[in-house]
Scaffold this active site. Sequence first.
Site, PDB file in Angstrom:
ATOM      1  N   ASP A  22      31.538  27.061  32.946  1.00 51.73           N
ATOM      2  CA  ASP A  22      32.718  27.436  33.703  1.00 51.73           C
ATOM      3  C   ASP A  22      32.400  27.731  35.281  1.00 51.73           C
ATOM      4  O   ASP A  22      31.061  27.835  35.499  1.00 51.73           O
ATOM      5  CB  ASP A  22      33.159  28.670  33.285  1.00 51.73           C
ATOM      6  CG  ASP A  22      34.530  29.200  33.895  1.00 51.73           C
ATOM      7  OD1 ASP A  22      35.496  28.432  34.097  1.00 51.73           O
ATOM      8  OD2 ASP A  22      34.559  30.525  34.552  1.00 51.73           O
ATOM      9  N   ASP A  24      34.628  29.571  38.358  1.00 53.78           N
ATOM     10  CA  ASP A  24      34.878  30.725  38.766  1.00 53.78           C
ATOM     11  C   ASP A  24      34.587  32.004  37.913  1.00 53.78           C
ATOM     12  O   ASP A  24      34.831  32.108  36.752  1.00 53.78           O
ATOM     13  CB  ASP A  24      36.479  31.207  39.071  1.00 53.78           C
ATOM     14  CG  ASP A  24      37.180  29.784  40.026  1.00 53.78           C
ATOM     15  OD1 ASP A  24      36.723  29.871  41.077  1.00 53.78           O
ATOM     16  OD2 ASP A  24      37.490  28.796  39.504  1.00 53.78           O
TER      17      ASP A  24
END
Length: 381
Positions: A22, A24
């Site tokens: 991922d 953020d």
Amino acid sequence: MMNSSGSASCCADIKISAVVLDLDGTLLDTENATKSVLKEFLAKYGKNLDKEKEDRKRLGMTLQASAATIVKDYDLPFTPNQFIDEIMPLYRDKWLLARPLPGANRLIKHLHKNGVPFALASNSLREYIDAKISHQEGWNEYFSTILGSDQVKSGKPSPDLLIEAARRMGVDALKCLVIEDSLVGVKAAQAAKMRVVAVPSGSEADCSLLADIVLHSLLEFQPEIWGLPLFDDWVDKALPIEPIYFRILYKTGCVTEVTDDGKSALPCQVSGLYFGWAESGMHRISKVVVGIGLLHHSSTVKRNIQIHMIDEKANEFSDQKMQLELVGYIRRLNSMEVESNNVEILEEDKSIASCGLDQSIFIHHFSAPFNNNGCCVSGEL
């Protein structure tokens, strides 16, 4: 299901072929870089930011879902698309200030160096992903593939992003490991039948219940558990890290982080035993070993900082503001330290820190310390 120790005996027979990351809150600290944007935007329309609501409701959402929620919650005079058009230029400006989270560059370079396929899969739109990582050296080139939620039918918690990432890497989804910080990301990994490591952001402690392993920082990640190559960058029980800067008020037996707006400059993923340099108000620079922990109380997170001045008398520094530059990492916190909110700095930790700060790989920071007031600090916008 693993606990926060990061050990996983039941994973020993698992041979992971690829990793899906991922962005953020997992690799990039966009939260601190953009923390004032929504608050200032809402203020223009006479609205006050509900900090707890934002932390708990929007982390990991797609842009469209996040915008619709904000417009509804704050009764804004926009459609979701109009809101996006108004606020996104403000976010773009701030993304340039986002810094990698501790251990992010280390992991990316390690996977690339060892030929392990790895993908970036985010609920952000692809154009926003490109904008966020454009100033991160090597990131565009190192990833095997990069995917945004607009490139698949549905974003997380749907498994579409992760399954498409595996397909593009030419790897069986069952042999992929996902590293996530949010509940929606962990749910997506489960739906894709992939193994998942959670490094929770703040109020996202709930995702810990569903992950295979829970870490407090990427610096705790052990690739060998998953059949991946070992890290080879430890130096005599210490790990060189990208410098982490923050300010404290130091009183004997009590340390308080000094902030400009009441919010910590440190992301939640700064956790463990570190060492580095402290500059006091007297412009005196000293060696320090620092323990940093987080204790979750329902919806709030309390940071606990312990500090030991190496070769100095602590009372000489009492009641002073200091700027810290952490340059080395020693170890993760054990379960007792996490649960008791008591980070204990052992004699071995002090010895490792003292010896480390005499070595060139760590001491080079000393030549120009504190010339950068930036700090290591997620939203999916």
